[in-house]
Design an enzyme around this catalytic site. Structure first.
Site, PDB file in Angstrom:
ATOM      1  N   HIS A   1      -4.095 -17.892 -46.773  1.00  0.00           N
ATOM      2  CA  HIS A   1      -5.520 -18.231 -46.686  1.00  0.00           C
ATOM      3  C   HIS A   1      -6.099 -18.609 -48.041  1.00  0.00           C
ATOM      4  O   HIS A   1      -5.484 -18.405 -49.080  1.00  0.00           O
ATOM      5  CB  HIS A   1      -6.304 -17.069 -46.060  1.00  0.00           C
ATOM      6  CG  HIS A   1      -6.277 -15.794 -46.848  1.00  0.00           C
ATOM      7  ND1 HIS A   1      -7.065 -15.589 -47.966  1.00  0.00           N
ATOM      8  CD2 HIS A   1      -5.567 -14.650 -46.669  1.00  0.00           C
ATOM      9  CE1 HIS A   1      -6.851 -14.369 -48.435  1.00  0.00           C
ATOM     10  NE2 HIS A   1      -5.939 -13.774 -47.677  1.00  0.00           N
TER      11      HIS A   1
ATOM     12  N   CYS B   1      -1.697 -10.358 -48.039  1.00  0.00           N
ATOM     13  CA  CYS B   1      -1.759 -11.760 -47.658  1.00  0.00           C
ATOM     14  C   CYS B   1      -1.393 -12.674 -48.825  1.00  0.00           C
ATOM     15  O   CYS B   1      -1.325 -12.246 -49.972  1.00  0.00           O
ATOM     16  CB  CYS B   1      -3.151 -12.111 -47.144  1.00  0.00           C
ATOM     17  SG  CYS B   1      -3.519 -11.360 -45.540  1.00  0.00           S
TER      18      CYS B   1
END
Length: 187
Positions: free
Chosen positions: A147, A163
């Site tokens: 992301h 992440c």
């Protein structure tokens, strides 16, 4: 004739960087973390994503022996994802809510999410940034994402909750290049 307002405004503008050091210069990404074509191990298939967390790079294989390389920020020790997954969902300006583990691990940081079902709407202040690619294994959400970020200085570092972070412009570029079903291998 110089007016008092003009004098105050220009004077404050001149000394502001000294008063607030962050204003002195904007964040500058190390050039090695900008997207660029590089030679890459020919054993990987075109369209596959390979992440090398210790080097802080994500590679999109474009042809045997060639890849588009992006700089990334990754999970800190003990929180990183490893293995193979597929991108099963892609979202523009995704919503976000920390996992229960994140709330437990950092209660002060995520206090506003405790004991409720609040979900932060997508937008420029959302930690997932402008795009998110959701990683799944065997049809199940891993809760790991590739992301964007609101913290560009985290690129090239191991600081996230697991992440894979990218500069917003870079994740937008990647988002347009990879379809749902893309295989992602984190080594």
């Amino acid at each position: 004739m110089t007016h008092r307002r003009h004098f105050l405004a220009t004077g404050l503008a001149a000394i502001a960087p000294a008063l607030v050091p962050g204003l002195a210069r904007a964040f500058e990404l190390d050039p090695k973390f900008t997207p660029q074509e590089v030679t890459f191990d020919p054993k990987y298939q075109p369209g596959q994503l390979i992440v090398l967390p210790r080097a802080h790079f994500l590679y999109l294989v474009i042809e045997p022996g060639r890849a588009r390389r992006y700089g990334v920020g990754v999970g800190r020790a003990g929180l990183e994802f490893t293995g193979t997954a597929t991108i099963d969902v892609k979202k523009k300006w995704p919503t976000w809510r920390p996992t229960n583990e994140m709330i437990e691990r950092e209660p002060r940081t995520y206090d506003r999410f405790k004991d409720n079902d609040y979900v932060q709407p997508g937008g420029p202040e959302n930690p997932l940034g402008s795009r998110a690619l959701y990683l799944f294994q065997n049809g199940r959400d891993t809760y790991y994402r590739i992301h964007g970020t609101t913290q560009p200085s985290s690129i090239g570092r191991s600081v996230s909750n697991g992440c894979i972070r990218m500069i917003n412009d870079h994740v937008q570029d990647l988002y347009e290049r990879v379809p749902v079903g893309t295989v992602v291998t984190v080594l």
